[in-house]
Write an enzyme that holds these catalytic residues in place. Structure first.
Site, PDB file in Angstrom:
ATOM      1  N   CYS A   1       0.851  -1.202   0.000  1.00  0.00           N
ATOM      2  CA  CYS A   1       0.000   0.000   0.000  1.00  0.00           C
ATOM      3  C   CYS A   1       0.876   1.237   0.000  1.00  0.00           C
ATOM      4  O   CYS A   1       0.867   2.018  -0.937  1.00  0.00           O
ATOM      5  CB  CYS A   1      -0.907   0.008   1.222  1.00  0.00           C
TER       6      CYS A   1
ATOM      7  N   GLU B   1       4.242   1.146   1.881  1.00  0.00           N
ATOM      8  CA  GLU B   1       5.394   0.815   2.694  1.00  0.00           C
ATOM      9  C   GLU B   1       6.709   1.168   2.012  1.00  0.00           C
ATOM     10  O   GLU B   1       6.928   0.846   0.844  1.00  0.00           O
ATOM     11  CB  GLU B   1       5.384  -0.675   3.063  1.00  0.00           C
TER      12      GLU B   1
END
Lengths: 793, 300
Positions: free
Chosen positions: A437, A439
């Protein structure tokens, strides 16, 4: 130009159609091959070699699939949308299979044959032996209570810790080169002084076997293409198949020679990684524009590739990602990540290794591909640095404006600073980026695994119940005193911090065991070949072989907990309009017959997301408590624990295990997502949300997620695009990590009309001004709904 | 006077001047335009309003009101305006915000502090602050201090005005204003009187004088079908603007957005049947004005 849709030619439309319409199903082939390999080799060789021989067995025997018309080849299953299972990680029961087949969302078709093989061959071998069962056997009772109570989730309980991204090495070297590096390491082992020499030898042997395996896998695709070409009557397709054959005989054994081979070579590596184990967040090509640009430049200058051909190849490549649904999940893992998406994420733009602007011609081509393909997979993002041209943001904003949520937008400068803070070199930081997402990681050099989501608001609930989980009635926390005894807000915060520490300790203790289980029983020698410095260290990726090792715990619901604490501070302690006994009773009865208290909590509480320091300072305190409890703790792979702030779909699950909360939220309803404010409570527009969110110290995290919802009218014209880029630049100036935009459509507006409470943050362009949709009367809402419809071509 | 009455501070305002802006709406207006979409801004004094659909009947307001001025059973207005002292204490306890107090007394420092919160966005977008209303010059002392403070802080300032004021008041504000958004509602005095309640003479003469001393004036024409959109009036407007040497004109289409607000402040809406002008109609008006060599923008 017959039959062109959004620039896709007929081939691409067909492949896309096939990818989109095929229903996901379970492929049992991998499970059978793994079982055969384990039956043959288990107990006879070391674990790394066992894993390597298993991988090789799969690569030698897996069905080879070349779909009609495609230019980049290879599937994880036997055909598009067919997902294997991984019994060595999680052995599905027959009940699991039935649920997968029958469930309304994220279903997988399970054929009778698959069910039969699972029952007769897979379950008898794997029952009691899978990693999942080993993990649950090893966990303490307090870990289980916390896990079942919804304090945290565990990423590795049925998926392997992949979560990493490729760098540029596979475009410069082939697996023959890697084999040489592995052999050099083997020859250099010091059997007289190095106490780990044997372990290193086994790991290196395993990597060498895996390198052979992937070359065999590619060659089998070459053979298949050759056979198809011989039978093919269409001369154009025949020629294409011959080109595929040549490619597959060349890569990934050797370094790619051209643009096409670069894509194919990556794809084989991708398939290798996601077939070896079920690595969540699949695998990603990272800086695809930068990796491909030299090939593109060379090929176009030589006249062997045109712009259109390059784009068509990329579109074929896109379809390959979309053909691979994330393997089926069960239990809590399904709830935390309820999606087919396997989270491959393409980074575009950013900086080059020397710190100069990384945007190139392929960056813009990728934006076109994303726009035309409109596929959920792969996900895509732009990396915006202060050096990125405005034109780049504008072109990306045009795609964002279409309203289907891609690409998301990252602050490349902040990402680099986050990596530097964690001790990465400046070069490794610049070559890093984002995956999954949001990171942050050093691509090709880091194992940055997520260990699980953490339910911050649940910890507050337990604090308000003196250590007891009110849902189960079990004592799972520590005794921090009955809240009636708290003389001040600070006393409450002190109790919260003690509970937080308690649960973080449980989480980390559990993960330190789980890591060892993977290191000892489930190494990934194939992945280890492509991540520095596993070969050099002769150590597996899952055992700390990577140059950098980070474990993340992801905080969820910062908006909900901030508003809950703000409500307590404001109404109970500051204004003293609501005694804490009354508040606790109100929560206990889930606001039944206490609607006016709920309304006051909802409407009269200073809330996060409105640039109000009263609430935002509480957010900062919660964030820092979470950071202090986690950041810098040691992991067993020689790395450290850090935090990030993202939810996937976990804010829904975490809400479902939580009673009513002091922010006015009813029991069981979702929590706020990412670092976004509680749904509908940000009343002062996007600049106020961005200001509030930026008060969090993003640079101390490995990623935060901020969602913003706009209607298409707000982004109309050049001015609309400009205003979007101003918001982005301003947020990034304040070190915001990531922002994404929902440009909502008619269906959403209609739903917003029916359930205004859930859509309080929806902004619409009215006439000469913008306003919240909820602020408008029904007549005007109807009018805007009608108007927007004209906007949709 | 260090305090003024503010009825709203709108962030992320995109249509009241360049870039991302904060618009500060000051309460009070000498005009009474039939089409006003901010009718709650007309009165200088604070007002309490009631939105029936939000009321849950908890009666917190009844218990709080010291003047016995609320009766929830009444059809049209729950307030007895004779008894209500406009203290707003009922709005403080209303849990759903069905009762709202319009107008907040704020100090210059409080307003400027709120404006400054979005500085990063102004700097990124070359935006700033816009003072609007009501008629911001109604509270000219307060406005003057606000403008001065904003200029000290190097913020771009815009003033959205009807121009209905004394020249010396306007002149003083002009020195601290980077951009004027100046409304012309009608060129014919009788019509102006009828539809706005005041004469257009001071508005037009002020504009003439302002054009001589200020270099950045954007004219705004609200286009109200049946009232000021006839060719004769548009031509007269174009002639006037052109004659005093101004170039930039925005034409703003009438819209219904204010209608429900009238209900809340218990006033009748005088244009219930007026339709919003079509895109073609706005184009037609733009063409007429362009004949006077004006730069015309449709929308704010």
């Amino acid at each position: 130009m017959v039959n062109q849709l959004r620039g896709m030619n007929e081939r691409i439309q067909k492949l896309r159609q096939q990818s989109e319409t095929q229903a996901p199903s379970i492929s049992i082939e991998r499970a059978v091959l793994v079982t055969e390999a384990y039956e043959k080799y288990w107990g006879k060789v070391s674990i790394p070699v066992l894993r390597a021989l298993t991988f090789k067995h799969m690569m030698e025997n897996k069905t080879i699939c070349i779909n009609d018309g495609e230019l980049i080849v290879g599937e994880r299953g036997e055909k598009p949308q067919s997902a294997p299972n991984y019994p060595e990680l999680c052995c599905h029961t027959l009940e699991d299979l039935k649920i997968m087949n029958d469930r309304e969302k994220i279903a997988f078709a399970v054929s009778e044959e698959v069910r039969k093989i699972q029952e007769e061959k897979i379950i008898p071998y794997w029952q009691g032996k899978s990693i999942r069962e080993m993990i649950f056997n090893e966990m303490t009772q307090e870990w289980k209570d916390s896990y079942e109570g919804g304090i945290f989730t565990e990423f590795m309980e049925q998926r392997a810790p992949g979560h990493t991204v490729a760098d540029d090495k596979i475009y410069k070297k082939g697996f023959i080169d890697f084999k040489k590096e592995i052999r050099d390491q083997l020859e250099g082992l010091d059997y007289y002084n190095d106490i780990e020499a044997y372990e290193k030898q086994e790991e290196l042997k395993a990597m060498d076997i895996c390198a052979d395996a992937i070359i065999i896998f590619a060659k089998r695709h070459g053979d298949k293409a050759k056979a198809l070409a011989e039978k093919e009557e269409n001369p154009q397709r025949k020629r294409e198949l011959e080109v595929i054959m040549e490619m597959c005989y060349h890569v990934p054994a050797n370094a790619p020679r051209n643009f096409r081979e670069a894509l194919q070579s990556y794809w084989f590596v991708h398939l290798g990684v996601i077939t070896e184990l079920n690595t969540w967040d699949a695998f990603s090509p990272g800086r695809l524009d930068q990796h491909l640009y030299p090939f593109y430049k060379k090929d176009t200058e030589a006249g062997t590739l045109t712009y259109e051909e390059a784009k068509e190849l990329l579109q074929c490549f896109w379809v390959k990602f979309n053909n691979q649904p994330a393997p089926p999940k069960v239990g809590i893992t399904l709830q935390e990540s309820g999606t087919y998406t396997d989270f491959a994420n393409i980074n575009i733009g950013g900086l080059k290794i020397d710190g100069s602007d990384g945007v190139n011609e392929i960056s813009y081509m990728l934006l076109e591909v994303i726009d035309e393909m409109r596929l959920l997979q792969p996900s895509s993002n732009i990396q915006v640095s202060k050096k990125s041209p405005d034109y780049f943001i504008k072109k990306a904003s045009e795609v964002i404006r279409r309203g289907w949520g891609q690409p998301s937008v990252f602050n490349a400068d902040a990402v680099i600073e986050e990596l530097l803070r964690q001790g990465k070199s400046i070069e490794d930081a610049r070559c890093g980026g984002n995956s999954g997402c949001v990171e942050t990681g050093a691509f090709g050099k880091e194992s940055y695994i997520l260990t699980g989501y953490f339910n911050l608001t649940k910890v507050l609930e337990i604090t308000l119940n003196n250590g007891i989980n009110p849902i189960s009635g079990k004592m799972i926390g520590v005794e921090t005193g009955a809240p009636e005894g708290f003389k001040s807000f600070d006393a409450l915060m002190a109790a919260f911090k003690r509970q937080l520490q308690h649960f973080i300790d449980i989480k980390i203790r559990g993960n330190n065991i789980i890591e060892k289980l993977y290191a000892n029983y489930m190494p990934s020698p194939f992945l280890s070949i492509v991540i520095d410095d596993c070969i050099k260290n002769a150590r597996d990726y899952n055992a700390g072989g990577a140059r950098y090792n980070t474990n993340y715990i992801q905080g969820v619901g910062i908006g909900s907990i901030t508003d809950s604490l703000s409500a307590i501070k404001y109404h109970v302690f500051d204004k003293q309009t609501l005694p804490i006994e009354d508040l606790l009773e109100t929560l206990k009865v889930n606001f039944v017959d206490r609607e006016s208290i709920r309304q006051a909590l909802l409407n009269k509480t200073p809330r996060y997301g409105n640039d109000d320091d009263y609430a935002d300072s509480i957010m900062i305190e919660v964030f820092n408590s979470f950071y202090n409890a986690v950041n810098g703790r040691r992991s067993m792979r020689g790395g450290v624990y850090r935090i990030n702030m993202l939810p996937t779909t976990c804010h829904v699950y975490f809400g479902s295990v939580l009673g009513a909360t002091p922010d006015g939220r009813r029991a069981g309803l979702p929590l706020s997502e990412g670092i976004s404010p509680v749904q509908g409570t940000d009343k002062k527009g996007p600049t106020a949300v961005i200001k509030s969110a930026a008060k969090m110290d993003h640079l101390k995290t490995g990623g935060t997620l901020l969602n913003q919802k706009f209607t298409p009218r707000l982004l109309e014209g050049d001015n609309g695009l400009k205003n979007l880029s101003y918001l982005i630049r301003a947020y990034f100036k304040m070190d915001g990590h990531h922002i994404q935009f929902n440009i909502t459509d008619i269906a959403t507006l209609k739903k917003a009309q029916e359930n205004p409470e859930e859509y309080g943050d929806l902004i619409v362009r009215v006439a000469g001004y913008s306003d919240y949709f909820n602020n408008l009367n029904k007549g005007l809402q109807d009018e805007i709904i009608a108007r927007t419809e004209h906007q949709n071509f | 006077m260090n305090k003024g009455t503010v009825f709203n501070i709108q962030k992320y305002s995109l249509h009241d001047g360049p870039g991302i802006r904060t618009t500060v709406f000051l309460k009070g207006c000498p005009l009474n335009c039939w089409w006003c979409h901010n009718p709650e801004s007309k009165a200088l004094a604070k007002q309490v309003t009631f939105t029936k659909k939000l009321c849950i009947g908890c009666e917190s307001c009844l218990n709080r009101c010291e003047n016995n001025a609320i009766d929830l059973s009444r059809e049209n207005s729950i307030f007895d305006r004779g008894k209500c002292k406009r203290c707003g204490s009922c709005s403080e306890v209303c849990p759903t915000n069905a009762i709202k107090l319009l107008g907040k007394e704020m100090t210059v420092a409080e307003v400027v502090n709120e404006i400054e919160k979005d500085r990063v966005f102004y700097e990124e977008s070359e935006g700033g602050v816009t003072f609007s209303g009501g008629e911001p010059l109604m509270q000219h002392d307060f406005l003057y201090q606000l403008l001065k403070k904003c200029k000290q802080k190097d913020l771009h300032t815009a003033l959205d005005t009807s121009g209905f004021t004394d020249w010396h008041i306007l002149e003083k504000a002009a020195k601290l204003t980077d951009l004027f958004l100046y409304d012309i509602k009608h060129m014919t005095n009788e019509k102006h009187l009828k539809f706005t309640g005041v004469s257009n003479a001071p508005i037009l003469s002020n504009l003439q004088r302002l054009a001589l001393v200020h270099s950045n004036i954007q004219i705004r024409l609200p286009i109200i079908p049946g009232i000021n959109d006839d060719e004769e009036n548009i031509v007269a407007t174009g002639e006037f603007i052109s004659a005093i040497g101004l170039r930039n004109v925005s034409i703003l289409a009438y819209h219904h957005t204010g209608v429900d607000k009238y209900e809340r402040i218990e006033e009748a809406y005088k244009l219930p049947n007026t339709l919003e002008p079509t895109h073609d109609e706005m184009q037609r008006i733009a063409r007429i004005l362009e004949a006077f060599r004006l730069i015309v923008r449709i929308g704010g």
